[in-house]
Design an enzyme around this catalytic site. Sequence first.
Site, PDB file in Angstrom:
ATOM      1  N   ASP A  38       0.812  -1.213   0.000  1.00 60.58           N
ATOM      2  CA  ASP A  38       0.000   0.000   0.000  1.00 60.58           C
ATOM      3  C   ASP A  38       0.852   1.274   0.000  1.00 60.58           C
ATOM      4  O   ASP A  38       0.611   2.177  -0.810  1.00 60.58           O
ATOM      5  CB  ASP A  38      -0.954   0.013   1.196  1.00 60.58           C
ATOM      6  N   ASP A  42       0.793   4.071  -2.870  1.00 60.38           N
ATOM      7  CA  ASP A  42       0.418   5.448  -2.538  1.00 60.38           C
ATOM      8  C   ASP A  42       1.482   6.437  -3.004  1.00 60.38           C
ATOM      9  O   ASP A  42       1.179   7.528  -3.483  1.00 60.38           O
ATOM     10  CB  ASP A  42       0.192   5.597  -1.031  1.00 60.38           C
ATOM     11  N   LEU A  79     -27.068 -10.592 -18.864  1.00 61.85           N
ATOM     12  CA  LEU A  79     -28.140 -11.583 -18.814  1.00 61.85           C
ATOM     13  C   LEU A  79     -28.062 -12.311 -17.480  1.00 61.85           C
ATOM     14  O   LEU A  79     -26.975 -12.579 -16.983  1.00 61.85           O
ATOM     15  CB  LEU A  79     -27.965 -12.602 -19.936  1.00 61.85           C
ATOM     16  N   LYS A 104     -26.516 -18.578 -27.439  1.00 64.38           N
ATOM     17  CA  LYS A 104     -25.803 -17.476 -26.788  1.00 64.38           C
ATOM     18  C   LYS A 104     -24.400 -17.400 -27.374  1.00 64.38           C
ATOM     19  O   LYS A 104     -23.558 -18.250 -27.098  1.00 64.38           O
ATOM     20  CB  LYS A 104     -25.737 -17.685 -25.281  1.00 64.38           C
ATOM     21  N   ARG A 126     -20.010  -2.324 -25.523  1.00 68.33           N
ATOM     22  CA  ARG A 126     -20.829  -2.299 -24.316  1.00 68.33           C
ATOM     23  C   ARG A 126     -20.153  -1.464 -23.233  1.00 68.33           C
ATOM     24  O   ARG A 126     -20.811  -0.756 -22.491  1.00 68.33           O
ATOM     25  CB  ARG A 126     -21.038  -3.729 -23.820  1.00 68.33           C
ATOM     26  N   LYS A 289     -26.680 -21.621 -19.341  1.00 69.79           N
ATOM     27  CA  LYS A 289     -25.306 -21.841 -19.789  1.00 69.79           C
ATOM     28  C   LYS A 289     -24.968 -23.333 -19.847  1.00 69.79           C
ATOM     29  O   LYS A 289     -25.493 -24.129 -19.082  1.00 69.79           O
ATOM     30  CB  LYS A 289     -24.336 -21.138 -18.837  1.00 69.79           C
ATOM     31  N   CYS A 395     -17.785 -23.830  12.636  1.00 73.30           N
ATOM     32  CA  CYS A 395     -17.175 -22.936  13.612  1.00 73.30           C
ATOM     33  C   CYS A 395     -18.181 -22.754  14.748  1.00 73.30           C
ATOM     34  O   CYS A 395     -19.369 -22.519  14.503  1.00 73.30           O
ATOM     35  CB  CYS A 395     -16.850 -21.596  12.957  1.00 73.30           C
ATOM     36  N   CYS A 401     -17.222 -14.639  14.248  1.00 81.51           N
ATOM     37  CA  CYS A 401     -16.131 -15.077  13.371  1.00 81.51           C
ATOM     38  C   CYS A 401     -16.059 -14.142  12.159  1.00 81.51           C
ATOM     39  O   CYS A 401     -17.042 -13.962  11.443  1.00 81.51           O
ATOM     40  CB  CYS A 401     -16.407 -16.511  12.925  1.00 81.51           C
TER      41      CYS A 401
HETATM   42  S1  IVH Z   1     -30.098 -10.909 -25.595  1.00 82.57           S
HETATM   43  C1  IVH Z   1     -29.585  -7.963 -21.599  1.00 82.57           C
HETATM   44  N1  IVH Z   1     -29.299 -12.865 -27.040  1.00 82.57           N
HETATM   45  O1  IVH Z   1     -24.590 -12.233 -23.846  1.00 82.57           O
HETATM   46  C2  IVH Z   1     -28.954  -8.395 -22.829  1.00 82.57           C
HETATM   47  N2  IVH Z   1     -27.666 -11.707 -25.778  1.00 82.57           N
HETATM   48  O2  IVH Z   1     -24.028 -12.395 -21.035  1.00 82.57           O
HETATM   49  C3  IVH Z   1     -29.902  -9.174 -23.646  1.00 82.57           C
HETATM   50  N3  IVH Z   1     -25.393 -12.560 -26.059  1.00 82.57           N
HETATM   51  O3  IVH Z   1     -24.564  -8.797 -23.222  1.00 82.57           O
HETATM   52  C4  IVH Z   1     -29.193  -9.700 -24.761  1.00 82.57           C
HETATM   53  N4  IVH Z   1     -25.898 -14.126 -27.503  1.00 82.57           N
HETATM   54  O4  IVH Z   1     -23.867  -9.574 -25.558  1.00 82.57           O
HETATM   55  C5  IVH Z   1     -28.932 -11.917 -26.200  1.00 82.57           C
HETATM   56  N5  IVH Z   1     -28.784 -14.638 -28.358  1.00 82.57           N
HETATM   57  C6  IVH Z   1     -28.383 -13.683 -27.546  1.00 82.57           C
HETATM   58  C7  IVH Z   1     -27.039 -13.490 -27.172  1.00 82.57           C
HETATM   59  C8  IVH Z   1     -26.719 -12.496 -26.264  1.00 82.57           C
HETATM   60  C9  IVH Z   1     -24.926 -13.546 -26.831  1.00 82.57           C
HETATM   61  C10 IVH Z   1     -24.556 -11.739 -25.162  1.00 82.57           C
HETATM   62  C11 IVH Z   1     -24.932 -10.293 -25.075  1.00 82.57           C
HETATM   63  C12 IVH Z   1     -25.080 -10.015 -23.604  1.00 82.57           C
HETATM   64  C13 IVH Z   1     -24.325 -11.147 -23.004  1.00 82.57           C
HETATM   65  C14 IVH Z   1     -24.766 -11.398 -21.600  1.00 82.57           C
END
Ligand code: IVH
Length: 644
Positions: A38, A42, A79, A104, A126, A289, A395, A401
């Site tokens: 630190d 600083d 998301l 996605k 973004r 996911k 614990c 704690c």
């Molecule tokens: S809809 C609120 N559709 O994933 C955002 N997003 O982890 C709604 N993404 O920022 C987005 N494929 O860049 C949408 N089929 C899809 C997508 C998608 C990839 C990305 C997007 C978002 C990120 C979130």
Amino acid sequence: MKAKGLPELEASSVSELEALVRHHNRLYWDDDAPELTDPEFDRLVRRLREVAPASPALDELGASRFGEAVVHDVPMLSLDKCYGDDELADWLSDFDGRVVVSPKFDGVAASLRYDEEGQLALAATRGDGVTGDDITRNVREIADVPRRLKVKPAAPIEVRGEVFLRLSVFERHKDRFSNPRNLAAGAIKQKDPKKSAEIGLSFAAYEVFGLDAPTEHDKIDWLARAGFAPIERRVVEKSEALAVYRELAARRASLDYEIDGVVMKADRVDEQRRLGATSHHPRFALAYKFQGDTGTSRLREIEWSVSRTGAVTPVAIVDPVALSGVLVSRASLHHPGYVAKLGLSLGAEVELTRRGGVIPNVERVTKPGDRPVVVPDRCPSCGAELVPKGDFLLCARPDQCRAARVGQLAHFVSVIEMEGYGDRMLGELYDRELARTPVELFSLTAAQLLTIPRVGDKLANKLVAEAEAAKQVRLEDLLRSLGIDELGRHVAKVLTREVGGLDAILAATKEQLAAIHGIGEIIAASVADGLAAQRPTIDALRRVMTIEEARRAPPAEGPLAGLSFVFTGKLARHKRDEAQATVQRLGGLTPDTVSKTTSYLVVGDDKSDGKQSSKEKAARKLIAAGGGLKVISEGEFEQMTNVH
Ligand code: IVH
């Protein structure tokens, strides 16, 4: 000026000094791997302040860097994620209508603004969601992005989508870059548009603002007509959503781009509006996911950490191994019982997976090690005695704690979604006695926060603002934030739906809770005891927080319950909104578009143009395909509803 042992201070120019400050700031805050003490850090900051008091690097201390160029009209949110079928089912139960399912994409998000002439006017990354960087010149080079829309919009519009790299294109670059996503991220921010174009980026459009469309799929279809390469989409009933997820997961390996999950959205825009958004993600969308990769590594040691409940949990420290593109060196071992069940010993070769893509898990031992695992007999955080309970080790004094208390704060801020309050920050707040309970987080002042090393004005103000914003809370999130055993996402939702407001929930007996579908006796007991024990905390929180007790409308009753009516054409004897109100009063639904779930399409008797509307065409198609929908006249509608 030169200081021994501090090569950093040899920086000869302001820009070098700025770069050093930024570098060490990032190592500390973002990477959690500081190289300077630190006082050393600083000193570096003081020096920069001396030679360049107006340096932007000084403003960026603590907080992540803010891009300066483009402020998004609507913040670019994230998301919400889920990893299991139950979570998906839970989310699906939040809205009516169908679901739009898309892959996605694993790329980087971009926002494209078009003017009323349909010309691409501005493109931005973004960034932090509020402010991004201008990337217009690079986006203009992407073949999938129309410079001029094929359909002229009524007003300026914004298109959002993912910039990504096709795997077939990445082939050409793969010797020099680790993965397509990183290359796409680098290429889109590249200063020279020619170099950016050479990489061969793609763009998949997934969202458009400024269109007046009743459904999500209408918007995606419009994007295709406007000249975009829109995202692949399927519009399905909720009951089919899981199967479509599985289908996409199975196709993952054969796609020409990387996907890391499946995005689901409520199709009906009125439902999207009703669900709204948190400050971090919309509630009408969900990313399911994929599970992560598997790999093997060697167990070096076991670290014993103390959870918010006081459970002393083992964490495996392994030789770094790449799983789903991320270097992993720590993995969860859950509890001492799991260590015993695996037959784990130090030096063992173990198989790891990134379950749900986030926390890696030790799955099994593939080769035994040579040293036994020593289970601690005192709490590693506070030194208290440890009490065995089933597979767990607890614990004896979690309320005194440090690790348990900081863990409770961390759970609270994560559920409430207060950004910037990481474990390190919460530890500082605890040690300085600035905040030891959740409610104390809401009375922190910038002046108090500034007493913490490395917290500057910007970060202090941001933290205060985050706390202020978090005061608005949904009841189900507040319930979950308490960290009561068994009171997770699902149970919190069931309680708010079935029992009602906070007072009703607090007043409910164990027996009443146990009688609710989906809550058994064990959950009921744990929830009731937990709420009683946390009563002082709850009372303190409700004094400073605004709790939204919004409940879903109870299932409709009335002669038209379960039926839905769509209207088309001009009604001769009613205003459309009055006819819709009548249906709703009698318990029916009035969606804006015809779908498989529509019961009746009411065609107005005022046939001045004599043409079949698109809704009627859609209805006739569904009927031809065997759908149960009926087309009725205004007169028939009047008979059914008894209004004239
Ligand atoms: S809809 C609120 N559709 O994933 C955002 N997003 O982890 C709604 N993404 O920022 C987005 N494929 O860049 C949408 N089929 C899809 C997508 C998608 C990839 C990305 C997007 C978002 C990120 C979130």
